[in-house]
Motif scaffolding. Structure first.
Motif, PDB file in Angstrom:
ATOM      1  N   GLU A 116      17.642   2.811 -17.469  1.00 23.99           N
ATOM      2  CA  GLU A 116      18.742   3.065 -18.412  1.00 23.99           C
ATOM      3  C   GLU A 116      18.199   3.510 -19.778  1.00 23.99           C
ATOM      4  OE1 GLU A 116      21.145  -0.420 -18.830  1.00 23.99           O
ATOM      5  OE2 GLU A 116      22.663   0.685 -19.968  1.00 23.99           O
ATOM      6  N   ASP A 117      17.232   2.744 -20.284  1.00 23.89           N
ATOM      7  CA  ASP A 117      16.655   3.094 -21.592  1.00 23.89           C
ATOM      8  C   ASP A 117      15.915   4.428 -21.529  1.00 23.89           C
ATOM      9  OD1 ASP A 117      17.566   0.842 -22.852  1.00 23.89           O
ATOM     10  OD2 ASP A 117      15.703  -0.286 -22.605  1.00 23.89           O
ATOM     11  N   LYS A 120      18.056   7.379 -21.903  1.00 23.12           N
ATOM     12  CA  LYS A 120      18.480   7.590 -23.306  1.00 23.12           C
ATOM     13  C   LYS A 120      17.347   8.188 -24.134  1.00 23.12           C
ATOM     14  CE  LYS A 120      21.949   3.967 -23.316  1.00 23.12           C
ATOM     15  NZ  LYS A 120      22.150   2.530 -23.451  1.00 23.12           N
ATOM     16  N   LYS A 271      14.783   5.350  -8.450  1.00 28.04           N
ATOM     17  CA  LYS A 271      15.331   3.979  -8.485  1.00 28.04           C
ATOM     18  C   LYS A 271      15.165   3.303  -7.130  1.00 28.04           C
ATOM     19  CE  LYS A 271      18.790   4.783 -12.079  1.00 28.04           C
ATOM     20  NZ  LYS A 271      20.199   5.019 -12.392  1.00 28.04           N
TER      21      LYS A 271
END
Ligand code: PCA
Length: 329
Positions: A116-117, A120, A271
């Motif tokens: 997730e990070d 970003k 993932k």
């Protein structure tokens, strides 16, 4: 094996005889070097992307992937695309941090340690990255992160003190620096060569994903994998800008659509591959689990040093990326 021109002429004559006519427009052939083994998820994803383009353009552009560093070794792929030796290719961008510190945005310890990070952080870095690559005659088609990076050893390690003197395989500036700061001895080795390096004792340790250890069957030489979640470095698929400019708008649209799909499919594969490959390492006989508290706090201190060093090297542009990333969290 190399075909002689006489043989090739013969093959071409035969092809015409079989098909009965020359094609109306000669198909363009794009070679796509990739550094990692054919079974790796990046390479499989690239092969699907290549098929998508070949089918989508009705064979007007036919992409052939060359995995495992078979056409160009990882370190040479970017230059080969820039100079037009090949039309397209895939490269771990942080491998070129020595050209421009910005290329190492994705190898700053503990800045963006989750999928997730890291998404970003990638979004924050993307405009600057594309601007720099554009100046280097490169157009980015898609980028996919590796799973989180952890530490491999051939013994139990509970602190940075335990790492002193170990021969450490590095794959970019950040990993070499990590070795120096932990008292290890860095040696840069392409992923395609690591099984051999570990088997012969040229290297005894590395930081990488479970995916790379699994692909290279490192359990044959190494015993421990510590989940550290240090960073998630990105592979970029890039096309030579002149080749891109000469591509028709219709084909550009098809390639871009295939790339968008590849980016999403690659992320999902990364993932999915994370736990799958760590299970595979354990099944191979390795001890797999989170790094202990002492090791993590030692590494975090080193991470702070490396973050400060990167910010210094990457200047205002680097700071702007980190600020934009933090603002998006
Ligand atoms: N595998 C690549 C880069 C990062 C990763 O997980 C390698 O070890 O070369």
């Amino acid at each position: 094996m190399k075909m002689t021109s006489k043989l090739m002429a013969g093959a071409a004559t035969m092809a015409i005889a079989v098909t009965g006519a020359l094609p109306a427009m000669a198909a363009e052939k794009w070679d796509m070097p990739m550094a990692y083994s054919a079974s790796n998820f990046h390479s499989e994803n690239g092969a699907t992307f290549a098929e998508c383009v070949t089918t989508g353009t009705n064979g007007e552009i036919e992409i052939t992937t060359h995995p495992g560093g078979s056409l160009f070794a990882g370190a040479d792929i970017k230059r080969a695309i820039q100079t037009g030796q090949v039309q397209i290719g895939e490269r771990l961008m942080s491998g070129h941090q020595n050209e421009n510190a910005i290329f190492g945005f994705d190898s700053i310890p503990f800045l963006a340690p989750s999928f997730e990070d890291s998404a970003k952080l990638y979004a924050a870095a993307k405009p600057k990255m594309e601007e720099i690559l554009d100046e280097q005659n490169l157009v980015t088609l898609y980028a996919v992160p590796w799973p989180p990076q952890g530490l491999y050893f051939n013994k139990e390690v509970n602190s940075v003190a335990d790492m002193a003197g170990i021969k450490f395989r590095s794959y970019n500036n950040a990993t070499s620096r990590l070795a120096e700061l932990t008292g290890m001895l860095p040696v840069t080795i392409e992923a395609a060569e690591i099984s051999q390096a570990f088997a012969t004792g040229v290297a005894e340790s590395m930081i990488s994903s479970g995916a790379t250890g699994y692909d290279r069957k490192v359990w044959e030489s190494l015993s421990h994998f510590y989940e550290v979640d240090a960073w998630l470095p990105y592979n970029y698929v890039m096309v030579n800008k002149d080749v891109w400019s000469a591509t028709s708008d219709a084909n550009k649209a098809i390639i871009t659509a295939c790339a968008t799909e590849a980016e999403a499919r690659g992320l999902q594969a990364s993932k999915d591959y994370t736990q799958f490959t760590m299970d595979g390492l354990a099944a191979g006989g390795m001890t797999v689990g989170p790094a202990g508290d002492q090791l993590m706090s030692d590494l975090r201190a080193i991470g702070e040093t490396m973050t400060a060093e990167w910010l210094e090297a990457a200047g205002d542009d680097g700071k702007a990326i980190v600020d934009a990333f933090k603002a998006s969290q």
